[in-house]
Scaffold this motif. Sequence first.
Motif, PDB file in Angstrom:
ATOM      1  N   ASN A 244       0.816  -1.206   0.000  1.00 55.45           N
ATOM      2  CA  ASN A 244       0.000   0.000   0.000  1.00 55.45           C
ATOM      3  C   ASN A 244       0.857   1.266   0.000  1.00 55.45           C
ATOM      4  OD1 ASN A 244       1.048  -0.061   2.528  1.00 55.45           O
ATOM      5  ND2 ASN A 244      -0.891  -0.356   3.598  1.00 55.45           N
TER       6      ASN A 244
ATOM      7  N   VAL B 160       4.077   7.193   5.298  1.00 53.91           N
ATOM      8  CA  VAL B 160       2.811   6.897   4.633  1.00 53.91           C
ATOM      9  C   VAL B 160       2.545   7.905   3.527  1.00 53.91           C
ATOM     10  CG1 VAL B 160       0.350   6.608   4.981  1.00 53.91           C
ATOM     11  CG2 VAL B 160       1.931   6.018   6.803  1.00 53.91           C
ATOM     12  N   PRO B 161       2.338   7.442   2.296  1.00 60.33           N
ATOM     13  CA  PRO B 161       2.027   8.390   1.220  1.00 60.33           C
ATOM     14  C   PRO B 161       0.574   8.818   1.308  1.00 60.33           C
ATOM     15  CG  PRO B 161       2.033   6.164   0.375  1.00 60.33           C
ATOM     16  CD  PRO B 161       2.433   6.067   1.800  1.00 60.33           C
ATOM     17  N   LYS B 162       0.272   9.916   0.612  1.00 66.42           N
ATOM     18  CA  LYS B 162      -1.103  10.426   0.646  1.00 66.42           C
ATOM     19  C   LYS B 162      -2.089   9.447   0.047  1.00 66.42           C
ATOM     20  CE  LYS B 162      -0.871  14.610  -1.314  1.00 66.42           C
ATOM     21  NZ  LYS B 162       0.451  15.239  -1.147  1.00 66.42           N
ATOM     22  N   HIS B 163      -1.694   8.820  -1.055  1.00 67.75           N
ATOM     23  CA  HIS B 163      -2.583   7.868  -1.723  1.00 67.75           C
ATOM     24  C   HIS B 163      -1.902   6.514  -1.783  1.00 67.75           C
ATOM     25  CE1 HIS B 163      -3.919  11.818  -3.298  1.00 67.75           C
ATOM     26  NE2 HIS B 163      -5.097  11.294  -3.083  1.00 67.75           N
ATOM     27  N   ALA B 164      -2.629   5.511  -1.370  1.00 72.54           N
ATOM     28  CA  ALA B 164      -2.036   4.183  -1.287  1.00 72.54           C
ATOM     29  C   ALA B 164      -1.830   3.580  -2.666  1.00 72.54           C
ATOM     30  CB  ALA B 164      -2.944   3.273  -0.463  1.00 72.54           C
ATOM     31  N   ARG B 165      -0.628   3.089  -2.913  1.00 71.27           N
ATOM     32  CA  ARG B 165      -0.356   2.265  -4.100  1.00 71.27           C
ATOM     33  C   ARG B 165       0.942   1.559  -3.844  1.00 71.27           C
ATOM     34  NH1 ARG B 165       2.163   7.198  -6.150  1.00 71.27           N
ATOM     35  NH2 ARG B 165       2.004   8.326  -4.173  1.00 71.27           N
ATOM     36  N   GLN B 166       1.227   0.570  -4.648  1.00 70.45           N
ATOM     37  CA  GLN B 166       2.322  -0.325  -4.341  1.00 70.45           C
ATOM     38  C   GLN B 166       3.681   0.380  -4.332  1.00 70.45           C
ATOM     39  OE1 GLN B 166       2.117  -4.381  -5.624  1.00 70.45           O
ATOM     40  NE2 GLN B 166       4.107  -4.174  -6.626  1.00 70.45           N
TER      41      GLN B 166
ATOM     42  N   PHE C 231       2.648  11.878  -6.576  1.00 70.79           N
ATOM     43  CA  PHE C 231       3.957  11.669  -7.173  1.00 70.79           C
ATOM     44  C   PHE C 231       4.409  10.228  -7.005  1.00 70.79           C
ATOM     45  CE2 PHE C 231       4.989  16.037  -8.052  1.00 70.79           C
ATOM     46  CZ  PHE C 231       4.158  16.730  -7.205  1.00 70.79           C
TER      47      PHE C 231
ATOM     48  N   TYR D 279      -7.886   5.499 -10.767  1.00 69.00           N
ATOM     49  CA  TYR D 279      -7.083   5.789  -9.587  1.00 69.00           C
ATOM     50  C   TYR D 279      -5.700   6.276  -9.991  1.00 69.00           C
ATOM     51  CZ  TYR D 279      -5.088   4.888  -4.906  1.00 69.00           C
ATOM     52  OH  TYR D 279      -4.487   5.009  -3.682  1.00 69.00           O
TER      53      TYR D 279
ATOM     54  N   PHE E 179      -6.908   0.124  -1.522  1.00 72.57           N
ATOM     55  CA  PHE E 179      -6.033   1.283  -1.318  1.00 72.57           C
ATOM     56  C   PHE E 179      -6.900   2.508  -1.128  1.00 72.57           C
ATOM     57  CE2 PHE E 179      -2.529  -0.560  -4.270  1.00 72.57           C
ATOM     58  CZ  PHE E 179      -2.172  -1.424  -3.275  1.00 72.57           C
ATOM     59  N   THR E 180      -6.673   3.172  -0.050  1.00 71.56           N
ATOM     60  CA  THR E 180      -7.411   4.415   0.132  1.00 71.56           C
ATOM     61  C   THR E 180      -6.413   5.520   0.325  1.00 71.56           C
ATOM     62  OG1 THR E 180      -7.519   3.825   2.447  1.00 71.56           O
ATOM     63  CG2 THR E 180      -9.459   3.370   1.128  1.00 71.56           C
ATOM     64  N   SER E 181      -6.875   6.714   0.192  1.00 66.21           N
ATOM     65  CA  SER E 181      -5.966   7.817   0.446  1.00 66.21           C
ATOM     66  C   SER E 181      -5.829   7.973   1.948  1.00 66.21           C
ATOM     67  CB  SER E 181      -6.503   9.099  -0.184  1.00 66.21           C
ATOM     68  OG  SER E 181      -7.595   9.548   0.573  1.00 66.21           O
ATOM     69  N   ALA E 182      -4.673   8.412   2.349  1.00 68.21           N
ATOM     70  CA  ALA E 182      -4.435   8.571   3.783  1.00 68.21           C
ATOM     71  C   ALA E 182      -5.368   9.596   4.385  1.00 68.21           C
ATOM     72  CB  ALA E 182      -2.983   8.985   4.011  1.00 68.21           C
TER      73      ALA E 182
END
Lengths: 712, 245
Positions: free
Chosen positions: A85, A110-116, A141, B88, B225-228
Amino acid sequence: MSGSKPDILWSPHHPDRYVICDSELGLYRIGPVGSSAETKAGTLPLSEETAATLLAINSDTPYMKCVAWYPKHEPECLLAVGQANGRVVLTSLGQSHNSTCKELVGKEFVPKHARQCNTLAWNPVDSNLLAAGLDKHRADFSVLIWDISSKFSPEASVASEKIRLSSVDLDSSTVVTKPLYELGQNDACLSLCWLLRDPKLLLAGMHRNLAIFDLRNTSQKTFVNTKAIQGVTVDPHFHDRVASFFEGQVAIWDLRKFEKPVLTLTEQPKPLTKCAEDMELKLQGNKQSVVYSGIKNIVKTSSGTTESRRCWSGSDRQTDVPRYLSEERSLALRLCGWISRGPDIDVEIFLRTLEQEREWERAAAVALFNLDIRRAIQILNKGATAEKGDLNLNVVAMALSGYTDEKSSLWREMCSSLRLQLKNPYLCVMFAFLTSEPGTYDGVLYESSVAVRDRVAFACMFLSDAQLPRYIDKLTNEMKEAGNLEGILLTGLTKDGVDLMESYVDRTGDVQTASFCMLKGSPGDVLKDPRVQCWIENYRNLLDAWRFWHKRAEFDIHRGKLDPSSKPLAQVFVSCNFCGKSISYSCSAMPHQGRGFSQYGVSGSPTKSKVTSCPGCRKPLPRCALCLMNMGTPVSNCPGTGKSDEKVDLTRENKLAQFNNWFTWCHNCRHGGHAGHMLSWFRDHTECPVSACTCKCMQLDTTGNLVPSDSS
Amino acid sequence: MSLPFRCKFFSLTETPEDYTIIVDEEGFKELPQSEHISVADATWLALNVVSGGGNASNSQPIGVTKIAKSVIAPLADHNISVFMLSTYQTDFILVRERDLPMVMHTLSSEFTLLRVVNGETVAAHDLGVSNGFVKPKLVPRPIIHPLSSPSNMFCVTSLDPDTLPSVATLLMDVMFYSGGPKEPAASNEDSSHIRFFSFSLIEGYISLVMDEQTTQRLFPNNVLFTSASGELWKMVRIGGQPLGF
């Protein structure tokens, strides 16, 4: 849990440790395999000689995708793990007594938006900086640079947005949400590498291009479109060289000229890593050409063997051991080094050499095989009393002196069984010889710790015409199988020998020995064997890759002498601008052999007249851009005449002086002059010395800035 | 996650009216012939705005706002229809294949145009047509379509492709089998609530758009996956007449 491949990396602190990152982190140490009887739990055999032992496991962090080891020595157990995440977690593997380690372990970024998170890279110099490469997000980014010493502070986070974190995360020191730098968007980042030449530069493999980000100026980036974006890595020895790959292709880049890869490699053959000393050349020694065919062939053509029964030296007692003699066998004995010239089998010189080298047991065995027991005893006594000698040899000598040819004696019975407990193989075979029936010498012949040449010599003395070829064949196959170069003695430099060498090269990758050995095999069919050509080319490429250019050139010269067909024909000529004829026209009407057309610019020794105009049309030859003297062709240095013996054998000093006078020119702007003048000009200037020419001649050649590893 | 077929672009969106599928040529071959499937008359090409190609001032991600201004508006001025698909990961602008020359001509003044051929990015050749284009007329752009905004909030989310097998049945349930009294509201005609679900699988990346209640009710923790910041989206529906030119 993860369907993708596990990540694996070596410890930067311990050369024998590595970590595997899969569903958990495992720390392994490589070591030699223990005795075959035991297989410790947790040991993974890796090869015949090595095994990996599991040292520690850390399964604290789930969804791990990538891992990176802290580069500094303290704390050495610290690792960063990238999750599916996008969170980067600091964790430890192994002992952690260090207090800074305790502070850092458990921290999450922790990034603002979760991705791998696909890749992580610690900055090698400023070890607080940790770069993370993530999948793309439309509003975020892909490359985030975290400062591992930063703390969570709600004010610094994204304005007016509440960070929704679990209650565990809210311990303020362990979660960081604001990266120090944010770089690169629109493309996923798949691999990262900090540039060693400038730790503020980060090389990123993005989805469709390679990009270099500069932390000092984050809005600018250098990039090049390419498919090869995985696994970017900087050459630790050559900071301008970078490699990356995609599927089966590896691309090598020069950071100074980043537009295209310098080299693309596809399915590289087995890499050559070893270059052993060519000890085996000693076997060749001073043999004449007929000898190159090897003992195997020699003994096949036997002109007639006489059997003789010799007496034990110093006594009248006859042995019941038949000895075989023939011209070929004597030749073979010579090859084995036991005798020098002459039909007489006189090993005395060999024995003395062995004594000098303190090979007492071996000398004694050879003496014994020559039916000279007293000499053998004498040698053993010498060995016992010599400085740092082995006193036990006296005991052996005593045992030897009790020799009796009585077949049913106690002596024979004891020696035959107890000899196996002797540590030294030569002592062992001595007693094997004395206690064996004639013709059944397996105890000697198959004692693998005895040198091949000694066993072969023994065979040539004591095996009949029927037995000898069979033994030689068997031994040859054994050698070929093992790739044991001692077998060259048997195969010679023939096709058999190439087979043996192939087995050796397969095992060791030692193309240096292979090339030098095979070059001596002047019969053309050996050299024409594609395997031999392959070894020679690989060796040359290896020398070039290691920048041993002078050595490679010397090798080429050596090779050219032994195999004239390997010299390529000249492919280019220097031709006169006015008449179009080659300026070496006067030397021969045919294209000349040999490399290096630039030697035709040499101004020769003062005694020879210098030709400064074209032989064809008499127009003047060009002038050096710096000294403004005409170039010239000396009449003496023309190999095209075919009389190569007339060539002046230039001494080394002459050669060096000559090169300075060689004519050289830039292929781009066509200006040039004496090599020495050009070299010293470009030491201080970048542009061509001809006025109004802005060509940066020396910089066009990427290898021009490289320094050879062997400065001769 | 390796796909057994060669389709690289797939998107399925469920709305109260229909299911919309956007699929590339390879994927299209996989679809069965059926009277229930109506195919749009044209082939479409997907454009993607990439920033930072030498342009020093681009240090912010390009959002739809910028795209609307710099891409969609100029195209609209030339009467070129676009189909937007936002995921996304990124935003796609789909244009009809036959409009490509005009698209390139319009955008080439502001943008560098690139093509992806066999995975390599190369410069797109100008199709060479520069004559015969109508100069754009700078007319005011009135809002002619009615807008409505459902009450439910939406999540734009994704998940690790490796976890897809474990949620596949869930997804299928949500997409195809959850017509019925799942929502507390009695009927779907309640205009404040809208059925909307979008699933995209584009070049290996998954994108999901669904309303917040669905995410919370149906999906286990930590899968999506969600945004923090937990950001949610409000929907604006452009309704009325058929859209486009």
